[in-house]
Enzyme design. Structure first.
Site, PDB file in Angstrom:
ATOM      1  N   ASN A   1      -2.350 -10.518 -22.238  1.00  0.00           N
ATOM      2  CA  ASN A   1      -3.633  -9.939 -21.853  1.00  0.00           C
ATOM      3  C   ASN A   1      -4.054  -9.035 -23.018  1.00  0.00           C
ATOM      4  O   ASN A   1      -3.526  -7.936 -23.182  1.00  0.00           O
ATOM      5  CB  ASN A   1      -3.442  -9.141 -20.559  1.00  0.00           C
ATOM      6  CG  ASN A   1      -4.740  -8.562 -20.050  1.00  0.00           C
ATOM      7  OD1 ASN A   1      -5.768  -8.626 -20.719  1.00  0.00           O
ATOM      8  ND2 ASN A   1      -4.692  -7.985 -18.869  1.00  0.00           N
TER       9      ASN A   1
ATOM     10  N   ARG B   1     -17.310   3.475 -14.785  1.00  0.00           N
ATOM     11  CA  ARG B   1     -18.556   2.685 -14.667  1.00  0.00           C
ATOM     12  C   ARG B   1     -19.371   3.150 -13.467  1.00  0.00           C
ATOM     13  O   ARG B   1     -18.808   3.458 -12.417  1.00  0.00           O
ATOM     14  CB  ARG B   1     -18.229   1.198 -14.501  1.00  0.00           C
ATOM     15  CG  ARG B   1     -17.578   0.582 -15.705  1.00  0.00           C
ATOM     16  CD  ARG B   1     -17.530  -0.943 -15.546  1.00  0.00           C
ATOM     17  NE  ARG B   1     -16.546  -1.501 -16.456  1.00  0.00           N
ATOM     18  CZ  ARG B   1     -15.448  -2.148 -16.075  1.00  0.00           C
ATOM     19  NH1 ARG B   1     -15.196  -2.345 -14.801  1.00  0.00           N
ATOM     20  NH2 ARG B   1     -14.619  -2.608 -16.986  1.00  0.00           N
TER      21      ARG B   1
END
Ligand code: AMP
Length: 480
Positions: free
Chosen positions: A7, A241
């Site tokens: 990843n 966010r």
């Protein structure tokens, strides 16, 4: 067969080395600060010392080299050399509309991902750097891509289309894509096991609440709607966010503060959410601050939980009534406060949680049921396992038996499936918190006990748990 999962972020490479034949993780590690000063590799191996090797890594290739030399280290390593690795599975964030399932990476597929980088400028380029470096470094084995967006490709057109000029979709691909797909796939299939139902007869609302957060409406076993959209910015309030807000605010602030689109994008992604309200991103810090009567922390907590509740409500309607609500990821698995506030006051809708079970359910190693006996809708906490999906996809792509999940049964859909490593860690946790044993869903408890009978070491640890008889009546007799 040994599989390497990768990843790759912009400055880090996370890896996990998995022995498929023995069904166990050999090593899990991370190389951090790639291209920055003071890079290092940290690796964990069950039963061995946790190690940290400092070494400068200018790019992803050097980072992979460091990861591999750590995995093959004469003292701390777990494999002799790289030739032991049969295939590499890469996490790719954005697969656009092109991919509804995992694929073997060919030069054409790689080019398609490059073309998609426009849609995910923060995520796909580092994923691609990782693929390129790994292919150069391990050229003779297959590399596969497992995408976060693939699971959501079943969303219907009226759900994924934005009420914006339609040509933005045809020209630029502006539509809802959704993310966290491998996590939702895993949790949806596990929830079907816990409900003892065919996965394609299950309606679910899954709350993946971690640093990044999204909610998924699952109708008849497939993704129907999800809170993240064209990018991971939409939907929930997250660590940094903003999630849903009136986009007119962006233009207003850009004018008032003379900000460029890039600056605004960065503020919405990196300086908003929990951070924007409290200056903190970690839910543990926020909960501690709430305990100290910090007003802004209390406000942020209420905001986050209200947003979860709003999505729970709308998605229960969207799927025509849910059989289960499931919580997963760091906050979903570990924060009883967030679950409690999100689920409070829904009794008249048939959603009733058991406060005591919810308080106990704080583990990343076992599945739990937190619904009250009279709840029409089951409520589960299921630790996610995205890498497990990645590994199974890689293995079945390799042996040619892989299919899209609607035509394929994962091994973790077996009611007797158990993650061996998690079982061992769970047995350790239960030495201090034996009450965790009492909130396992029935079918999971059966599988767990079967695993305990198989593993002598695990059996011993279970027998040593204080008050084990209280939480698992008849266990002594069953184990002897
Ligand atoms: P994830 O992105 O899934 O790794 O989740 C990370 C988030 O989980 C962190 O931001 C933490 O706020 C949260 N988390 C982890 N452990 C706990 C805990 N014990 N209580 C509350 N939140 C937690």
């Amino acid at each position: 067969m040994i599989i390497l999962c990768l990843n790759c972020g912009s400055s880090s490479v996370k890896y996990r080395l998995y022995n498929w034949d023995e069904r166990r993780t050999l090593a899990a590690g991370i190389v951090e600060r790639i291209g920055i000063k003071d890079s290092f590799c940290e690796q964990e191996v069950a039963g061995k010392e946790h190690i940290r090797i400092p070494q400068d890594c200018q790019d992803h290739r050097q980072a992979l080299q460091l990861a591999v030399s750590t995995m093959t280290h004469p003292r701390y390593g777990v494999i002799k050399d790289m030739s032991c690795i049969s295939a590499v599975g890469h996490r790719v964030v954005h697969g656009g509309e092109k991919f509804a399932k995992s694929v073997i990476i060919t030069p054409e597929i790689y080019k398609t991902f490059e073309d998609l980088s426009d849609l995910a400028p923060l995520h796909n380029p580092p994923n691609l750097m990782g693929i390129k470096a790994a292919q150069e470094f391990m050229p003779d084995i297959p590399h596969m891509a497992i995408m976060d967006t693939a699971w959501h490709q079943t969303m219907p057109e009226h759900v994924y289309t934005y009420a914006l000029p339609y040509e933005w979709y045809t020209k630029y691909g502006v539509r809802r894509y959704g993310f966290h797909g491998t996590s939702f796939l895993y949790v949806a299939k596990r929830a079907a096991v816990l409900l003892e139902k065919n996965p394609f007869e299950c309606n679910l609302v899954i709350c993946h609440i971690g640093n990044g957060a999204s909610v998924n409406a699952v109708k008849n076993g497939v993704s129907y709607d999800t809170s993240m959209g064209f990018t991971p910015l939409e939907g929930m309030m997250m660590g940094t966010r903003c999630g849903d807000h009136d986009t007119a605010i962006d233009f207003f602030i850009m004018q008032k503060e003379n900000k460029s689109p890039q600056e605004m994008n960065s503020i919405l992604n990196k300086k908003s959410g929990l951070l924007g309200i409290t200056g903190k991103t970690d839910m543990r810090d926020i909960q501690d601050a709430v305990d100290r009567n910090d007003d802004m922390a209390s406000l942020a907590l209420e905001m986050e939980c209200y947003r979860i509740k709003k999505y729970l409500g709308s998605y229960c309607f969207a799927v025509g009534g849910a059989h289960a609500i499931v919580f997963t990821a760091g906050i979903g698995e570990m924060s009883d406060i967030v679950r409690e506030k999100s689920l409070q006051g829904l009794e008249s809708l048939g959603i009733v949680f058991d406060p005591e079970k919810n308080r106990i359910a704080k583990t990343r190693n076992s599945e739990s049921e937190i619904s009250a006996k009279n709840s029409k809708v089951k409520i589960f906490v299921v630790p996610t396992d995205e890498e497990r999906v990645l590994i199974e996809d890689v293995v079945h792509l390799l042996d040619g038996t892989y299919q899209i999940h609607t035509q394929f049964t994962y091994r973790f859909q077996d009611p007797e499936y158990m993650n061996t490593l998690r079982c061992l860690e769970f047995a350790e946790e239960c030495q201090k918190k034996p009450e965790l044993l009492g909130i396992m869903p029935l079918i999971y408890k059966k599988a767990f006990l079967k695993e305990v009978k198989k593993q002598e070491g695990l059996k011993k640890r279970i027998q040593q748990i204080p008050d084990v008889q209280k939480y698992l009546p008849g266990i002594e007799k069953e184990l002897n």
